[in-house]
Design an enzyme around this catalytic site. Structure first.
Site, mmCIF file in Angstrom:
data_model
loop_
_atom_site.group_PDB
_atom_site.id
_atom_site.type_symbol
_atom_site.label_atom_id
_atom_site.label_comp_id
_atom_site.label_asym_id
_atom_site.label_seq_id
_atom_site.Cartn_x
_atom_site.Cartn_y
_atom_site.Cartn_z
ATOM 1 N N SER A 183 31.621 35.697 30.012
ATOM 2 C CA SER A 183 30.533 35.603 31.014
ATOM 3 C C SER A 183 29.343 36.528 30.792
ATOM 4 C CB SER A 183 31.047 35.825 32.461
ATOM 5 O OG SER A 183 31.649 34.668 32.967
ATOM 6 N N THR A 184 29.393 37.427 29.804
ATOM 7 C CA THR A 184 28.308 38.424 29.709
ATOM 8 C C THR A 184 27.174 38.006 28.776
ATOM 9 O OG1 THR A 184 29.329 39.718 27.924
ATOM 10 C CG2 THR A 184 29.920 40.307 30.178
ATOM 11 N N GLY A 185 27.234 36.789 28.241
ATOM 12 C CA GLY A 185 26.134 36.291 27.414
ATOM 13 C C GLY A 185 25.257 35.377 28.252
ATOM 14 N N ASN B 114 32.546 26.288 28.692
ATOM 15 C CA ASN B 114 31.902 25.808 29.921
ATOM 16 C C ASN B 114 32.811 24.761 30.554
ATOM 17 O OD1 ASN B 114 31.233 23.238 28.604
ATOM 18 N ND2 ASN B 114 29.729 24.468 27.488
ATOM 19 N N ASP C 211 31.274 30.263 21.951
ATOM 20 C CA ASP C 211 31.813 28.893 21.928
ATOM 21 C C ASP C 211 31.345 28.145 20.671
ATOM 22 O OD1 ASP C 211 33.130 26.697 23.684
ATOM 23 O OD2 ASP C 211 31.242 25.803 23.094
HETATM 24 P P1 ADP Z 1 29.214 33.169 28.425
HETATM 25 O O1 ADP Z 1 28.590 31.803 28.542
HETATM 26 O O2 ADP Z 1 30.614 33.223 29.025
HETATM 27 O O3 ADP Z 1 28.321 34.259 28.918
HETATM 28 P P2 ADP Z 1 28.539 33.751 25.609
HETATM 29 O O4 ADP Z 1 29.141 33.110 24.422
HETATM 30 O O5 ADP Z 1 27.104 33.458 25.886
HETATM 31 O O6 ADP Z 1 29.501 33.362 26.852
HETATM 32 O O7 ADP Z 1 28.705 35.321 25.509
HETATM 33 C C1 ADP Z 1 29.904 36.000 25.704
HETATM 34 C C2 ADP Z 1 29.972 37.176 24.762
HETATM 35 O O8 ADP Z 1 30.391 36.708 23.468
HETATM 36 C C3 ADP Z 1 28.645 37.909 24.511
HETATM 37 O O9 ADP Z 1 28.904 39.314 24.551
HETATM 38 C C4 ADP Z 1 28.271 37.483 23.095
HETATM 39 O O10 ADP Z 1 27.517 38.489 22.423
HETATM 40 C C5 ADP Z 1 29.641 37.363 22.484
HETATM 41 N N1 ADP Z 1 29.764 36.640 21.206
HETATM 42 C C6 ADP Z 1 28.929 35.741 20.625
HETATM 43 N N2 ADP Z 1 29.419 35.345 19.429
HETATM 44 C C7 ADP Z 1 30.591 36.021 19.223
HETATM 45 C C8 ADP Z 1 31.573 36.078 18.194
HETATM 46 N N3 ADP Z 1 31.474 35.340 17.083
HETATM 47 N N4 ADP Z 1 32.642 36.921 18.352
HETATM 48 C C9 ADP Z 1 32.779 37.671 19.463
HETATM 49 N N5 ADP Z 1 31.904 37.648 20.493
HETATM 50 C C10 ADP Z 1 30.822 36.844 20.370
#
Ligand code: ADP
Length: 183
Positions: free
Chosen positions: A127-129, A30, A40
């Site tokens: 960005s997709t979470g 962020n 993150d």
């Molecule tokens: P943003 O805030 O950019 O949307 P998020 O972390 O919420 O970021 O989500 C981004 C992507 O990362 C989602 O598809 C989520 O499922 C994925 N994600 C979460 N944990 C992990 C991990 N340990 N390794 C890879 N991808 C992950």
């Protein structure tokens, strides 16, 4: 699933990015560079205090990281030597520059990677979470941005991975890769 673009191998993997055996992993951060949830949180937990300390220094010096830009820190306790923190756009319907900002995340991250001699890099689905970008659309933007960077650079990393956490996300990226590379 993998494909070759110029001298670079592009690979889609389903899994946990904190385990990636690469020189640099990319964090969907962020703009304040403070610990968040999602990928993150996972990267900071696995990488330990050194990542937070490095982010605190960048916060003190630059105030954080604007959307669409990237900064680099140590990988701390991770296998990866570096974490590249990039700030994806929050989805607001698609007419607020989201595609350009998301493409910029991938390109700025790759530029920082090149400047730091990174030969292998792993991206999550930025960005997709929590930020709500529809995954199908994001996958197309992500793969197109990486493809155009690699095609325009003589020094792109030899290996670029997308490490996608869940099956639905992996499927979106696999479908987008098919479409892009059958055109
Ligand atoms: P943003 O805030 O950019 O949307 P998020 O972390 O919420 O970021 O989500 C981004 C992507 O990362 C989602 O598809 C989520 O499922 C994925 N994600 C979460 N944990 C992990 C991990 N340990 N390794 C890879 N991808 C992950």
């Amino acid at each position: 699933m993998e494909t070759q673009i110029a001298q670079t191998e592009l690979e889609l993997i389903q899994g946990d990015i904190t385990k990636a055996q690469v020189d640099a992993i990319v964090n969907a951060a962020n703009s304040a560079l403070v610990g968040g949830g999602g990928v993150d949180g996972a990267i900071r937990r696995a990488g330990g205090d050194a990542i937070e300390q490095a982010c605190a220094e960048i916060r003190a010096r630059e105030g954080g990281c604007p959307t669409g830009k990237a900064v680099i820190t140590t990988g701390g306790d991770l296998h990866a030597k570096y974490v590249i923190h990039t700030v994806g756009p929050v989805w607001e319907g698609g007419n607020s520059g989201e595609p350009e900002l998301l493409a910029s995340c991938y390109q700025e991250s790759l530029q920082l990677a090149v400047e730091n001699g990174v030969q292998s890099i792993a991206f999550p689905s930025i960005s997709t979470g929590i930020f709500g970008y529809p995954t199908e659309k994001a996958a197309r933007v992500a793969l197109t941005a990486v493809q155009s960077f690699v095609e325009q650079s003589n020094t792109a990393p030899a290996s670029i991975q997308f490490v996608l956490f869940d099956e639905a996300t992996y499927t979106c990226y696999a479908d987008a890769l098919h479409v892009l590379f059958s055109e």
